[in-house]
Design a protein around this motif. Structure first.
Motif, PDB file in Angstrom:
ATOM      1  N   GLN A  15      -2.549   8.757 -15.338  1.00  0.00           N
ATOM      2  CA  GLN A  15      -2.068   7.402 -15.067  1.00  0.00           C
ATOM      3  C   GLN A  15      -3.168   6.454 -14.609  1.00  0.00           C
ATOM      4  O   GLN A  15      -3.121   5.272 -14.922  1.00  0.00           O
ATOM      5  CB  GLN A  15      -0.955   7.468 -14.018  1.00  0.00           C
ATOM      6  N   PHE A  20       6.764   3.358  -5.984  1.00  0.00           N
ATOM      7  CA  PHE A  20       5.698   2.369  -6.085  1.00  0.00           C
ATOM      8  C   PHE A  20       5.571   1.570  -4.800  1.00  0.00           C
ATOM      9  O   PHE A  20       6.586   1.183  -4.246  1.00  0.00           O
ATOM     10  CB  PHE A  20       5.997   1.435  -7.257  1.00  0.00           C
ATOM     11  N   ASN A  39      -5.817  -5.890   1.411  1.00  0.00           N
ATOM     12  CA  ASN A  39      -5.192  -5.006   0.437  1.00  0.00           C
ATOM     13  C   ASN A  39      -3.714  -5.311   0.215  1.00  0.00           C
ATOM     14  O   ASN A  39      -3.059  -4.682  -0.598  1.00  0.00           O
ATOM     15  CB  ASN A  39      -5.334  -3.550   0.881  1.00  0.00           C
ATOM     16  N   GLU A  56       3.799   1.269 -15.343  1.00  0.00           N
ATOM     17  CA  GLU A  56       4.189   2.146 -14.244  1.00  0.00           C
ATOM     18  C   GLU A  56       5.410   1.532 -13.555  1.00  0.00           C
ATOM     19  O   GLU A  56       5.418   0.338 -13.270  1.00  0.00           O
ATOM     20  CB  GLU A  56       3.022   2.226 -13.256  1.00  0.00           C
ATOM     21  N   PRO A  57       6.441   2.338 -13.291  1.00  0.00           N
ATOM     22  CA  PRO A  57       7.639   1.757 -12.665  1.00  0.00           C
ATOM     23  C   PRO A  57       7.275   1.067 -11.355  1.00  0.00           C
ATOM     24  O   PRO A  57       6.555   1.639 -10.542  1.00  0.00           O
ATOM     25  CB  PRO A  57       8.535   2.979 -12.414  1.00  0.00           C
ATOM     26  N   GLY A  58       7.751  -0.154 -11.193  1.00  0.00           N
ATOM     27  CA  GLY A  58       7.483  -0.889  -9.953  1.00  0.00           C
ATOM     28  C   GLY A  58       6.377  -1.916 -10.095  1.00  0.00           C
ATOM     29  O   GLY A  58       6.371  -2.913  -9.383  1.00  0.00           O
ATOM     30  N   SER A 112       3.364   3.788  -3.837  1.00  0.00           N
ATOM     31  CA  SER A 112       2.933   5.160  -3.615  1.00  0.00           C
ATOM     32  C   SER A 112       2.981   5.906  -4.938  1.00  0.00           C
ATOM     33  O   SER A 112       3.447   5.377  -5.946  1.00  0.00           O
ATOM     34  CB  SER A 112       3.837   5.847  -2.597  1.00  0.00           C
ATOM     35  N   PHE A 113       2.501   7.146  -4.904  1.00  0.00           N
ATOM     36  CA  PHE A 113       2.514   7.949  -6.121  1.00  0.00           C
ATOM     37  C   PHE A 113       2.796   9.382  -5.722  1.00  0.00           C
ATOM     38  O   PHE A 113       2.252   9.873  -4.740  1.00  0.00           O
ATOM     39  CB  PHE A 113       1.149   7.862  -6.816  1.00  0.00           C
ATOM     40  N   PRO A 150      -7.168  -4.731  -5.075  1.00  0.00           N
ATOM     41  CA  PRO A 150      -5.873  -4.130  -4.735  1.00  0.00           C
ATOM     42  C   PRO A 150      -4.816  -4.392  -5.808  1.00  0.00           C
ATOM     43  O   PRO A 150      -3.984  -3.538  -6.087  1.00  0.00           O
ATOM     44  CB  PRO A 150      -5.489  -4.808  -3.418  1.00  0.00           C
ATOM     45  N   GLY A 157      -5.338  -2.069  -8.581  1.00  0.00           N
ATOM     46  CA  GLY A 157      -4.783  -0.756  -8.277  1.00  0.00           C
ATOM     47  C   GLY A 157      -3.295  -0.701  -8.540  1.00  0.00           C
ATOM     48  O   GLY A 157      -2.786   0.268  -9.088  1.00  0.00           O
ATOM     49  N   ARG A 158      -2.599  -1.749  -8.176  1.00  0.00           N
ATOM     50  CA  ARG A 158      -1.149  -1.738  -8.352  1.00  0.00           C
ATOM     51  C   ARG A 158      -0.746  -2.055  -9.786  1.00  0.00           C
ATOM     52  O   ARG A 158       0.292  -1.601 -10.254  1.00  0.00           O
ATOM     53  CB  ARG A 158      -0.493  -2.714  -7.364  1.00  0.00           C
ATOM     54  N   ARG A 177      -5.123   0.220  -3.161  1.00  0.00           N
ATOM     55  CA  ARG A 177      -3.710   0.564  -3.285  1.00  0.00           C
ATOM     56  C   ARG A 177      -3.299   1.710  -2.360  1.00  0.00           C
ATOM     57  O   ARG A 177      -2.229   1.662  -1.766  1.00  0.00           O
ATOM     58  CB  ARG A 177      -3.422   0.948  -4.733  1.00  0.00           C
ATOM     59  N   ARG A 199       0.822  -1.196   0.000  1.00  0.00           N
ATOM     60  CA  ARG A 199       0.000   0.000   0.000  1.00  0.00           C
ATOM     61  C   ARG A 199       0.862   1.253   0.000  1.00  0.00           C
ATOM     62  O   ARG A 199       2.054   1.197   0.286  1.00  0.00           O
ATOM     63  CB  ARG A 199      -0.930   0.010   1.211  1.00  0.00           C
TER      64      ARG A 199
END
Lengths: 582, 607
Positions: A94, A81, B310, B130-132, A83-84, B84, B87-88, A210, A51
C-alpha cells in the motif's frame, strides 16, 4: 477482560510506556497482545488529529486476532484510517508499491497473492516447479526449494536448469508488463524504491507525518528484505516497536532471519531493548523444559510462570515409542493423559512437523500428498463447517471457488488470483453461488451413507450447476480418492486432532502432544547439547514452538532410542519429566 | 493543498473540459445556463460534504444528454500536498513527488438498469483509494437561500438550532421549521426576526463570558469565528443588528449562521471547498462582499502553518458561482473563471431533450432545436495572455464600474460615456426601430465606456482564445479618428488603433469576431457633420445659454478647423450631461440623422 483488571508486570509496563523505537523480545505466553493493546490504548488516548498507528504482523491470523482485540476494547477507531492494520506485505504494497507502480510499466500494479505457485515448465511435460523456486531479483533457481519439489539441480544438466531459469524469467517479465506482482516481486519493487535517493526520503516524510508509531508484531517471521524495510522505517524517524521471539522463527524456507534479528536487535540502544520474560500461559514444568529447547548460545533461565497454571505441578510426559515409524498408540496414550487431567481432548492437538506424522500418531489414514481435487473439495467443505474464525471460513470459500473454476476449466495457465484480477471478478458476484453449493455439499451422515455416497452426490450437484464445456467428464475431473473419507467430518472429533507446527503458531492449548520422529530428534538433541549440526537450529526452533503451546500438560512422543536422552536433557533446568513406554 | 483542476467528461452540459481553480478564491462567472451550477455540482459529487450528509448523488440524467456514451467522469486534481497529506493521501498521489493527488469518479450506466454505483478511483493508476483517504477532502455547499425551511432542515440543523435556540425559547424546532414554510404574515416570522435579531448577539458579543448560558459556551472556535465575522461585517459598514429590517434579513442571518457552524469543522479535513452558489440571490450587495471577503480571509488564514504540523491541513478554498457583475468586479480578474455555453464544432448530435443543468435558472424554456447541442466551456482568466499591467488596468476598471465586461456575449467598447449613453437610444429609435428581434439582441450586449482610447487590454481579454473558446461572441469597438490632432497627411490616430486591434484579433484567429469602426474626428463633430447641427445646438444652448455666438462661429468653420473648434466647445461641457440631454432629443426626433459609422457599428453588434 476489564482494562482496570490488568496489572502489568514491570517488564510489561516498561514496554507499554516506552516512547520511540524499541526491540522487544517476548517469551511464549508473555501477553504480547495485551501489551500491544495497552500500548495502543495509551497512544490513542491523546492521538492528534489526522495521525495514527500502523500495526503490522506477518500472518492474516495474527492480524485478525489483534484487530479483533483492539476493536473489542474500542481502541481502534472505525474506520481505521489514518491508522493502518494489516500484514507486513500489505503495508509494503500500500505504501511502497501500489501508489508508484512498477518501473517502466504503465499498467496498474496488482497484487496476485498466489503468483508464487504459478507453474514453471520450460517445455510440455516438464516437471513443473513453482515460481517461488526462482529468485525474484537475480532469477536464479533456489536449489534447496527446488530439491524439496523434486528437482535436484546438482543432478540435472546445466542446459535444463537454464531452460527453467529462462522460462521463469519470461513468466515474470510477462506478469510485470501487466503490472501483476506476487508478494516476493512486490517486495523487490519496494526495495528498489527505497534505493531511490529522490523518492525514498519523500515517502519517509509522508509516513512520519501520518504515523505516530509503527508496531511490528511477530517480527521473527520476517525475512531479510522485511528487516531492511523495518530498519528503513526506523532510520527515517518513525518510532518502530519490533516485537518478536527470535526462538520462534520457523520460516527459514522463506529466508527467515534468526541471526539477522539478533544483529538487528544490537542496533537498538541498550535502553531500547526490552524483554518480556513472564509466561502467563504455561505451568512451571513447561517453562523449565522449553527453556532447554532454546539454542545453546542464548538459552537463559526459564521464563517465570505467572498465569493461572503457575502453581500447577503436572510433569512433562514423554511417550517412548518403539521402532522408527510413528505409531497410532501415541494418540490413544495422549488421550488417556488428557482425560486424566480433565481436559477436553478436542482442545488438545497432536502437533507434528508434517501432516503425515501427525495423522499417523492420531491413527488416521496417511493424507494424500497429491493435491487431489476431490480431496481438496472435501477438505474445503470440512474447513468451512469447522472454521475457527472468519478468515478460515473465507479461505475455505475461496478454495471451493477455485476448485469450481478448475472443474469448469477456466483457469488455463493462470493462477486463481490472477484469473480473478484479470477478469475483474468481484466476490459479490460469485459468493452467493459458492455458499449455496457449500450448503448443499455439507457431509451429513444421515444423508450420505459414506464418503463415496458424498462424492457421488457432489458430482450430481456440480453437474447441475457448472458449465463444463468439452473435454473430460466431471467424473474424470473429480475422481474418487481414498483420502476423501479422512477429509470429511460430520462433527468435530471428540479426540485429539493432528495439526502441523506452522498451523498452531501463536495459539495455545491446555494440553499438547508433540510428535517427534527418529530421523530428526537425535540431531535436534545433538544440536541443543553441542551447537552442532548448526543446520538443525530450525528443527529445534520448531520443537520449541510446538512445546511452548502447552498450558498445563506437555506430552512429547519420542522414539525409544532418544526418549531417555530427551528426558534427561529436559530435566536440565529442573523440570519434572516422566517417561512412559508404549 | 487546494483543488487545482477539475476534468469533466460527458457530465451534464460539459462534453470534455478541464477547469482551473485558484488557490484561495475562484469566482465562476457567466450567463445563466452556462454551466456554473454543473461545475459546483461536479465538486459536490467528487468530494464528501463536510457535514457527512450527502444531498446530491449521481444520476443517469447527469450523463450529457444526447451522447451515445452512457457514462460520465469527474476527475479532481489537488496540488501542493505537504508530507503529512502525502502520507494520508498516498493512494491518490499521481507521481513520485507525492505532491499532487487526484480522485476520480466514473459513473457508467451502460447495460445496467438499476444499482449503478459510481466508481471512485484515485492516483495515477486509477485504482480504488485507501478507505478513508477520500474523506479528507470535503465541501460545504451554500445554496442560493430561497427557502428558509430548507436551510434549517439541511446543513447542520443541530448547531444552527443551537445558535437560534436561546432566542426561540422552548419552542419546538420542528414547529418553527413548519411555520417558516408558511406565508410571510405568520406570526412566527416576526418571532423569528426577533429571535434572530437576538441571534446576532452571538455573532456580536460572542467573545464575552455572559454567553456561557448559550449552550455552546465551550465552543471557543465558534465564538472566534463569530467574532471575526462581526469585525468583517463592520469593515463593510454593516451593523448586523440592522439586518433584520432588510427584506432578506432572516435568510441572511441563517446563511451566516450556517457558514459559522460549518467553518468550525474544517480543521478535521485536509481541504474544504466552500461552494457558494448565487450569493446574490438573497444576500444584499454589501453583505455579499462582506461574506465573501470574510470567507476569503478565512481561506488565507487556513494556509497559515498549524500548531501541529502533522495535523490535517484544514485548508479552505472558496468557489463562488455568480452572475452578478458586482461580485465578479469585486475580485481580481485572475480569480475569475468565465463559464459559457458554445455550439460544438462538429458534434452534430440531434436532440430535443431537456437541459441537464441547474435547477431553476432558466430565463426561458429551452427550445426544441435541431442545432448541435451546446456545450459548456470554461475560460480561466488567469491563463489568458495578459501582462500584469493590462490585468491591473482591467481590474481597476471593473472594481470601479462593476461592469459586466467579462460576462461575454456581445460587447461594445466605446471611448466615453457619451457614446455609451447615446448608442442605445439611437439603436432603439432609429437604426433598429423596426427590427424588434435585432433590438433584443442589441439590448443583451454589454456597453463599456473605457474613458480612454487604450482598448488593447480589454480586447485581449475578450478575444484571446483558451482551448479554442473566447469570452466574447462579438466585439465591436468604436473609436475616434482624431484627425484634428495630427498634421495633414499623417495617418489618423484612430486608424492606427484600428489597425493594431485588427492585428490583435487576427493573431488570435478572431477577425470574424471583431469589428472596429473609426470616424474622422469625434462624436460631436460627426453628429454635426451628419446634419444634426440644429439638434446639437439646442442641447448645447441648454447647457451654455450665453454661448450661441461661440457655437455658430465654431460650426461655421470647416474641416479640421471645425473639428478642433467643436472639440474646444465641449472642453467645458460635461459630456455625460450633454449626452443625456441629446438622448432625450434623439429619442423623439424623426429628423435625426445617424452617422454612418454609428449605424454600421450597431448593425455589426447584432449581426
Amino acid at each position: 477482560m476489564n482494562p482496570q483488571a490488568f496489572q502489568p508486570t514491570p517488564e510489561q509496563q516498561a514496554v507499554i510506556g516506552h516512547e520511540g523505537s524499541a526491540f522487544v523480545t517476548a517469551c511464549p505466553g508473555a501477553g504480547k497482545t495485551r501489551v500491544m493493546t495497552e500500548r495502543a490504548r495509551r497512544l490513542f488516548s491523546d492521538m492528534p488529529a489526522g495521525r495514527g498507528v500502523a500495526f503490522l504482523s506477518f500472518t492474516q491470523g495474527a492480524i485478525f486476532e489483534l484487530e479483533t482485540r483492539l476493536q473489542e476494547e474500542r481502541i481502534l477507531p472505525s474506520p481505521v484510517f489514518p491508522s493502518f492494520i494489516g500484514t507486513f506485505d500489505s503495508f509494503v504494497w500500500q505504501f511502497l508499491v501500489a501508489p508508484f507502480g512498477v518501473k517502466d510499466c504503465d499498467a496498474r500494479p496488482r497484487l496476485i497473492a498466489d503468483l508464487a505457485d504459478l507453474a514453471v515448465t520450460p517445455f510440455r511435460g516438464a516437471h513443473p516447479l513453482p515460481l517461488s523456486c526462482f529468485c525474484p531479483v537475480t532469477g536464479n533457481i533456489f536449489e534447496q526449494a527446488a530439491k524439496v519439489r523434486g528437482f535436484d539441480v546438482s543432478q540435472k544438466p546445466a542446459h535444463l536448469v537454464q531452460a527453467y531459469v529462462t522460462a521463469a524469467a519470461a513468466i515474470r517479465a510477462r506478469l510485470r508488463e501487466r503490472g501483476q506482482l506476487g508478494f516476493d516481486e512486490a517486495r523487490g519493487v519496494a526495495l528498489e524504491r527505497l534505493k531511490d535517493a529522490g523518492a525514498a526520503p519523500r515517502i519517509a516524510a509522508a509516513l512520519v507525518g501520518r504515523f505516530r508509531e509503527v508496531i511490528v508484531d511477530e517480527a521473527q517471521d520476517c525475512n531479510p528484505d522485511d528487516l531492511h524495510v523495518i530498519s528503513w522505517l526506523r532510520d527515517s524517524g518513525l518510532p518502530v516497536k519490533v516485537v518478536c521471539d527470535p526462538h520462534q522463527s520457523i520460516y527459514e524456507f522463506r529466508g527467515g532471519v534468526t541471526d539477522q534479528l539478533f544483529t538487528f536487535a544490537e542496533t537498538f540502544g541498550e535502553g531500547n531493548r526490552k524483554t518480556l520474560t513472564g509466561n502467563f500461559r504455561s505451568a512451571p514444568n513447561v517453562c523449565k523444559s522449553i527453556a532447554q529447547l532454546r539454542p545453546p548460545a542464548s538459552r537463559m533461565a526459564p521464563d517465570e510462570p505467572l498465569g493461572p497454571y503457575k502453581d500447577d505441578a503436572t510433569p512433562i510426559r514423554i511417550l517412548s515409542y518403539p521402532g522408527t515409524a510413528v505409531p497410532a498408540s501415541i494418540g490413544a496414550a495422549f488421550c488417556a493423559y488428557v482425560k486424566e487431567a480433565d481436559i477436553d481432548p478436542a482442545l488438545s492437538p497432536l502437533i507434528a512437523a508434517t501432516r503425515a506424522s501427525g495423522a499417523a500418531a492420531a491413527g488416521q489414514p496417511r493424507p494424500s500428498n497429491r493435491r487431489d481435487r476431490a480431496v481438496r473439495l472435501a477438505e474445503a467443505v470440512t474447513d468451512f463447517y469447522f472454521a475457527a474464525g472468519f478468515n478460515d471460513m473465507k479461505s475455505a470459500i475461496d478454495q471451493v471457488h477455485q476448485i469450481l473454476l478448475e472443474l469448469e476449466g477456466r483457469l488455463g495457465d493462470l493462477s486463481y488470483r490472477q484469473y480473478l484480477a484479470d477478469n475483474e471478478i468481484e466476490q459479490a458476484n460469485w459468493r452467493p453461488h459458492v455458499l449455496f453449493l457449500l450448503r448443499a455439499l455439507r457431509f451429513d451422515p444421515s444423508k450420505h451413507a459414506d464418503a463415496k455416497a458424498w462424492h457421488a452426490a457432489a458430482k450430481d450437484l456440480l453437474a447441475q450447476h457448472l458449465t463444463l464445456g468439452d473435454g473430460p467428464s466431471l467424473s474424470q475431473r473429480l475422481k474418487w480418492n481414498d483420502a476423501v473419507a479422512a477429509a470429511l467430518a460430520a462433527v468435530p472429533a471428540a479426540t485429539a486432532m493432528p495439526r502441523t507446527i506452522h498451523a498452531v503458531k501463536g495459539m495455545e492449548f491446555p494440553a499438547v502432544c508433540v510428535v517427534t520422529t527418529a530421523s530428526t530428534l537425535k540431531s535436534i538433541l545433538d544440536y541443543l547439547e553441542t551447537g552442532e549440526p548448526a543446520d538443525k537450529a530450525e528443527d529445534a526452533r520448531k520443537l520449541y514452538v510446538a512445546s511452548s503451546r502447552a498450558e498445563k500438560l506437555l506430552v512429547i512422543a519420542a522414539p525409544k532410542s532418544q526418549a531417555d536422552r530427551l528426558a534427561t536433557y529436559l530435566r536440565g533446568q529442573g523440570a519434572a519429566v516422566e517417561v512412559k513406554e508404549i | 493543498m487546494h483543488l487545482s483542476q477539475l476534468r469533466l467528461s460527458n457530465f451534464r452540459s460539459f462534453a470534455e473540459e478541464l477547469v482551473f481553480f485558484e488557490r484561495r478564491l475562484t469566482v465562476l462567472v457567466g450567463e445563466n445556463n452556462g454551466g456554473k451550477s454543473n461545475l459546483i455540482d461536479a465538486i459536490r459529487l467528487i468530494s464528501s460534504p463536510l457535514s457527512g450528509r450527502r444531498e446530491l448523488y449521481c444520476e443517469q440524467t447527469d450523463i450529457r444528454f444526447g451522447t451515445i456514451s452512457r457514462s460520465f467522469t469527474i476527475q479532481a486534481t489537488f496540488d501542493e500536498l505537504a508530507p503529512p497529506q502525502q502520507g494520508r493521501l498516498i493512494s491518490a498521489t499521481t507521481d513520485d513527488t507525492l505532491s499532487t493527488a487526484c480522485f476520480g469518479l466514473t459513473y457508467d450506466a451502460a447495460g445496467k438498469q438499476s444499482h449503478i454505483r459510481p466508481n471512485l478511483w484515485a492516483g495515477r493508476f486509477k485504482a480504488p483509494p485507501e478507505p478513508g483517504a477520500h474523506e479528507m477532502i470535503r465541501h460545504v455547499y451554500l445554496p442560493p437561500l430561497r427557502d428558509a425551511k430548507h436551510a434549517l432542515a439541511s446543513g447542520n440543523p443541530t448547531r444552527i438550532h443551537a445558535l437560534l435556540h436561546h432566542f426561540l425559547g422552548d419552542r419546538d424546532p420542528n414547529e418553527i421549521a413548519r411555520n417558516l414554510a408558511r406565508t410571510s404574515d405568520d406570526q412566527i416570522l416576526t418571532d423569528v426576526d426577533l429571535a434572530v435579531a437576538g441571534g446576532l448577539d452571538i455573532l456580536t458579543t460572542g467573545v464575552r463570558r455572559q454567553n456561557a448560558s448559550l449552550g455552546f459556551n465551550t465552543d471557543e472556535k465558534l465564538i472566534d469565528i463569530a467574532r471575526d465575522l462581526r469585525f468583517k461585517l463592520a469593515d463593510h459598514g454593516i451593523t448586523p443588528e440592522d439586518l433584520q429590517y432588510s427584506g432578506h434579513g432572516f435568510a441572511n442571518l441563517l446563511y451566516i449562521a450556517t457558514i459559522a457552524v460549518e467553518l468550525e469543522k474544517t480543521d478535521n479535513a485536509e481541504l474544504t471547498t466552500f461552494l457558494v452558489e448565487e450569493p446574490e440571490a438573497h444576500l444584499h450587495p454589501q453583505l455579499q462582499a462582506a461574506v465573501l471577503n470574510f470567507l476569503e480571509e478565512r481561506a488565507e488564514q487556513s494556509l497559515n502553518p498549524k500548531k501541529d504540523q502533522n495535523a490535517p491541513a484544514g485548508h479552505l478554498q472558496v468557489i463562488v458561482a455568480t452572475h452578478s457583475p458586482n461580485l465578479s468586479a469585486w475580485v481580481p480578474s485572475k480569480n475569475l473563471v468565465f463559464v459559457r455555453s458554445v455550439a460544438p464544432a462538429s458534434d452534430a448530435i440531434d436532440d430535443t431533450g431537456q437541459e441537464g443543468s441547474g435547477q431553476s435558472e432558466y430565463p426561458e424554456a429551452p427550445q426544441a432545436t435541431t442545432a448541435p447541442r451546446a456545450e459548456s466551456r470554461c475560460i480561466p482568466l488567469s491563463r489568458l495572455d495578459l501582462s500584469d499591467p493590462e490585468r491591473r488596468k482591467i481590474d481597476r476598471y471593473l472594481d470601479v464600474t462593476k461592469s459586466a465586461l467579462l460576462f461575454g456575449g456581445r460587447v461594445l467598447l466605446v471611448e466615453g460615456i457619451a457614446e455609451a449613453l447615446l448608442l442605445p437610444v439611437i439603436a432603439k429609435h432609429h437604426v433598429l426601430k423596426d427590427k424588434p428581434a435585432a433590438f433584443r439582441i442589441f439590448r443583451s450586449a454589454v456597453f463599456v465606456p473605457i474613458d480612454g482610447v487604450d482598448f488593447t487590454p480589454y480586447a485581449k481579454a475578450l478575444l484571446s482564445p483558451f482551448n479554442n473558446v473566447r469570452i466574447a461572441d462579438r466585439l465591436v469597438i468604436i473609436t475616434d479618428g482624431d484627425k484634428h490632432t495630427v498634421e495633414a497627411g499623417k495617418p489618423l490616430p484612430g486608424v492606427n488603433r484600428k489597425t493594431a486591434l485588427d492585428t490583435l484579433a487576427a493573431d488570435r484567429n478572431a477577425s470574424d469576431v471583431l469589428d472596429v469602426f473609426v470616424n474622422t474626428y469625434s462624436l460631436e463633430t460627426e453628429l454635426v457633420a451628419a446634419g444634426n447641427a440644429a439638434c446639437l445646438k439646442a442641447v448645447y444652448l441648454i447647457l451654455h445659454p450665453q454661448s450661441e455666438d461661440k457655437w455658430d462661429e465654431a460650426v461655421a468653420k470647416s474641416g479640421d478647423d471645425r473639428a478642433q473648434a467643436i472639440q474646444d466647445l465641449f472642453k467645458t461641457t460635461p459630456k455625460g450631461d450633454f449626452a443625456q440631454l441629446l438622448a432625450e432629443k434623439v429619442a423623439v426626433s424623426q429628423a435625426f440623422i445617424v452617422p454612418d459609422y454609428i449605424r454600421q457599428a450597431i448593425e455589426a453588434l447584432v449581426k
